[in-house]
Structure formats: C-alpha cells, structure tokens
Enzyme design. Structure first.
Site, PDB file in Angstrom:
ATOM      1  N   ASP A   1      -8.296  18.040  52.668  1.00 29.65           N
ATOM      2  CA  ASP A   1      -7.074  17.264  52.701  1.00 29.65           C
ATOM      3  C   ASP A   1      -7.411  15.840  52.284  1.00 29.65           C
ATOM      4  OD1 ASP A   1      -4.519  16.475  53.082  1.00 29.65           O
ATOM      5  OD2 ASP A   1      -4.447  16.823  55.233  1.00 29.65           O
TER       6      ASP A   1
ATOM      7  N   ASP B   1      -2.618  26.308  56.516  1.00 30.31           N
ATOM      8  CA  ASP B   1      -3.653  25.765  57.397  1.00 30.31           C
ATOM      9  C   ASP B   1      -2.981  25.178  58.622  1.00 30.31           C
ATOM     10  OD1 ASP B   1      -4.018  22.511  57.648  1.00 30.31           O
ATOM     11  OD2 ASP B   1      -2.847  23.091  55.894  1.00 30.31           O
TER      12      ASP B   1
ATOM     13  N   CYS C   1      -7.774  44.908  69.129  1.00 34.65           N
ATOM     14  CA  CYS C   1      -8.505  43.842  68.436  1.00 34.65           C
ATOM     15  C   CYS C   1      -9.991  44.186  68.376  1.00 34.65           C
ATOM     16  CB  CYS C   1      -8.296  42.512  69.147  1.00 34.65           C
ATOM     17  SG  CYS C   1      -9.184  41.125  68.376  1.00 34.65           S
TER      18      CYS C   1
ATOM     19  N   CYS D   1     -12.421  41.982  67.580  1.00 35.20           N
ATOM     20  CA  CYS D   1     -13.268  40.789  67.584  1.00 35.20           C
ATOM     21  C   CYS D   1     -14.374  40.903  68.634  1.00 35.20           C
ATOM     22  CB  CYS D   1     -12.423  39.531  67.825  1.00 35.20           C
ATOM     23  SG  CYS D   1     -11.926  39.249  69.548  1.00 35.20           S
TER      24      CYS D   1
ATOM     25  N   CYS E   1     -13.035  40.596  72.302  1.00 44.16           N
ATOM     26  CA  CYS E   1     -12.314  41.745  72.858  1.00 44.16           C
ATOM     27  C   CYS E   1     -13.215  42.962  73.037  1.00 44.16           C
ATOM     28  CB  CYS E   1     -11.117  42.089  71.974  1.00 44.16           C
ATOM     29  SG  CYS E   1      -9.742  40.926  72.139  1.00 44.16           S
TER      30      CYS E   1
ATOM     31  N   HIS F   1     -11.324  34.905  69.079  1.00 45.70           N
ATOM     32  CA  HIS F   1     -10.199  35.833  69.163  1.00 45.70           C
ATOM     33  C   HIS F   1      -8.986  35.327  68.379  1.00 45.70           C
ATOM     34  CE1 HIS F   1      -7.226  38.641  70.603  1.00 45.70           C
ATOM     35  NE2 HIS F   1      -6.448  37.593  70.835  1.00 45.70           N
TER      36      HIS F   1
END
Length: 375
Positions: free
Chosen positions: A90, A261, A299, A301, A304, A330
């Site tokens: 940015d 974003d 999930c 991840c 999890c 997560h």
C-alpha cells in the site's frame, strides 16, 4: 500479466490470474495484511501451509522503521521478511486518512510518525521510490482517502488531487513491477465516475477501488462498490481495498472484484473472534470451558486438527501467546478456504447457489445488511 480464466453465468464474478515476479495469483483472492513486513503472530511458513498466495505490506510503516534503504540493503522486502511469494505494498494513502495527516497540498502530505510524533513529508514520487526500494511485486499510487462521511466538496478535491498524484506516480516509476491506480469518490456516484474516467485514462496495470469501509453505511458501501466495479476495465485486475468481512467479499466478487485485503481476520482472531461457516464464535465465552470439539469439524487447519475450543478458551483467558498464533492460523485458513470455494463455484457456474448457501449457513438475509435479496 493478466488473464481471465472464467467468467460467471448471470454474474460479474470471475476467476483470473495475475502474474508477478514472485509467482502467479489466482483470483478471487484475499491478501493477509503484514503491515510491518509480518503477518502478526505467524510465520511465512505457516502462511504457505495455509495456502496464502500474496501478502500486503505498508509503505508508510516500513519507511519509518526500519527504513526502505535498509530493506534494500537486505536484498529487498522478500528476503528481509522471508516470504518468497508476491507482495503488494500500500502506498501510505490510507494513513493520510487514519493518522489525520497534518497538511495536504498538491505536492504531497505531512505524516506524523506513529513512533515519536515527528513530521514526515511524502510526495507521490517519494512513495514510488520507497516502494521500488522495497521491491514489492504490486505497487500502489499515493492517494487521498476521505472519510465515508466527508462532504461532497472535500471528496471532489480529494479526487482531483489523487488524479494529479497518480500521474506523477506513473511518471516517476522506474522498475518493471506492477503499478495499480486507485479510484476515489466517496459515496458520490458522479465523483466515482469522474475518478474512474481520469484514472483509466492514465492506464495502470490494475485498478483499485479505495475509500470504502471508512465509515459509510452498508447500503452506501454496496451501492458504490457495485457502481464503481462496473466502470473498471474488463482486461485489468480489480482490487477492493481494505475489505475483509466475508459477506462483503461474497457481494463484491459478485460484481467482479478480484483482490481483497483487510486486518479483520487477524485482528479479530487476537480479540477472541473466530470465523466459521456458520458465523463468528467468541472464544472468551464461558460456554467453551468444557467444549472439547475443534472450532469447526470441517476445517483442516493446524489449530482445528490438534486443539479444542476448551484449550483455546484457556489460552485466551490466561493471555498465552500461543492463542494468537492458533487463532490467526484458523481465521486465515477460513479466508483461504472461502476464496478457494468461491473460485470453484465460479468455474462450475454455480456462484449464485454458493451465495445462497453462504447466507443460509450464517442465518442471515443480505437484505438485512445491504437491502438486497438472494435470487
């Protein structure tokens, strides 16, 4: 540089690919925010395991510390932070709004330092020079981002200055990395049209919609996002800046937005808010003290697969640093899976069905948020 892979049926949603020096970005895609050249509380390796394609860093913050010249000596931002995928920087324009720049002129803006309050003057040419020293894959022009409640005259002035700065940014660019222009105009459709026409005329590698999610109501957000998205050139990437609420992403993809974003997934994670397909879970609640299930059974991840809500509740209330890492993993996995599912739905010509099920799972009607109806 840019290829349209698939366009939706009866929707502006699309799958595209953006080629950069550090890899190809498949869109629609969400970029985790790494303001200080780090996504808070997790490592680049963790980001790769999640499936992250691109991260965002902030020119203003890195200019202050450690300084773009130091990063250049380190071999560029990628080597400095250990991330070998694409990076978007940015320009610092949002800080004009968020930090209340002390003075803005046609030449540039005075910024207060977040570290010691000292004043720093940055011109459009400075912003490009800093980003080139950082060696980011996608650079953004320096712009003025008015508040969502700003007056018509104030926004009109911001549009004119943003256009002048955009021309100077492009003229000062020396490397061959991508440069995106930014559309401003607040909640005023005629100013959005005016800004889009002027920024399109300069011709950038991609086009971003700025100045949303800065205080306007949800109806105005959706109206202006939808209106402006349809003005953007079909053959260039479309980026909606600073938007990360899942429902906002779904609606924006529907209008042809490619990139997003926001700090929301990581910030919310640190504050105890965990994303699921059925809405947000507040881990601080006592109901999770003896809940030995993962955040979400479906999930995959690391959090999890290995830890329970009870354990996360314990970590949160004892202020253990591990909580921030697990919760961030997560929430970013949720965002990655959401974008991957969206891409699959577009490619299979069933984005509308995905959209309907998305709202059904979170038990919300979009008309409650945006004044819309799911078809």
């Amino acid at each position: 540089m840019f290829k349209i892979i698939k366009e939706g049926v009866e929707t502006l949603a699309r799958c595209t690919s953006i080629s950069t020096k550090h890899g190809i970005i498949d869109t629609p895609e969400f970029m985790p925010v790494g303001t200080q050249a780090t996504v808070k509380s997790i490592t680049p390796r963790m980001l790769k395991e999640i499936g992250t394609q691109i991260i965002l860093a902030n020119t203003y913050h890195l200019y202050l510390k450690p300084g773009s010249k130091i990063i250049r000596k380190a071999g560029g931002l990628h080597k400095f932070c250990g991330w070998n995928g694409p990076i978007l920087t940015d320009s610092g324009g949002f800080q004009i709004f968020s930090l209340k720049a002390t003075k803005i002129s046609e030449n540039g803006a005075y910024f207060p330092s977040i570290f010691n309050g000292s004043s720093h003057f940055i011109t459009p040419e400075d912003s490009i020079r800093i980003q080139e020293e950082l060696e980011s894959d996608i650079m953004m022009v320096l712009d003025i981002c008015p508040a969502g409640t700003a007056s018509y005259l104030h926004v009109a002035d911001a549009v004119d200055t943003t256009t002048k700065w955009a021309k100077r940014c492009k003229a000062s660019k020396e490397n061959d990395n991508l440069l995106f222009g930014i559309i401003q105009g607040g909640i005023y459709e005629d100013l959005r049209l005016r800004s889009t026409e002027m920024i399109r005329e300069i011709d950038f590698d991609g086009f971003a919609i700025g100045g949303l999610s800065v205080g306007e109501n949800k109806a105005d957000f959706h109206r202006i996002m939808s209106y402006t998205a349809q003005l953007l050139p079909r053959d260039k990437p479309h980026y909606l800046m600073g938007v990360g609420k899942p429902s906002d992403i779904v609606e924006s993809v529907n209008m042809g937005i490619d990139l997003f974003d926001c700090v929301m997934p990581t910030r919310n994670a640190r504050n105890g808010q965990l994303f699921t397909k059925h809405g947000t879970v507040s881990i601080k609640n006592s109901q999770f003290i003896e809940n030995f299930n993962p955040i979400e059974n479906s999930c995959g991840c690391y959090c999890c697969k290995n830890f329970t809500l009870s354990y996360l509740n314990h970590l949160y209330h004892t202020h253990e640093l591990l909580y921030y890492t697990l919760a961030t993993i997560h929430n970013l996995q949720y965002m990655h899976d959401l974008m991957m599912t969206i891409r699959k739905a577009i490619k299979n010509d069933n984005f509308y069905e995905f959209r309907r099920l998305f709202y059904q799972k979170i038990n919300q009607d979009p008309s409650e948020i945006y004044g819309l109806k799911v078809s």
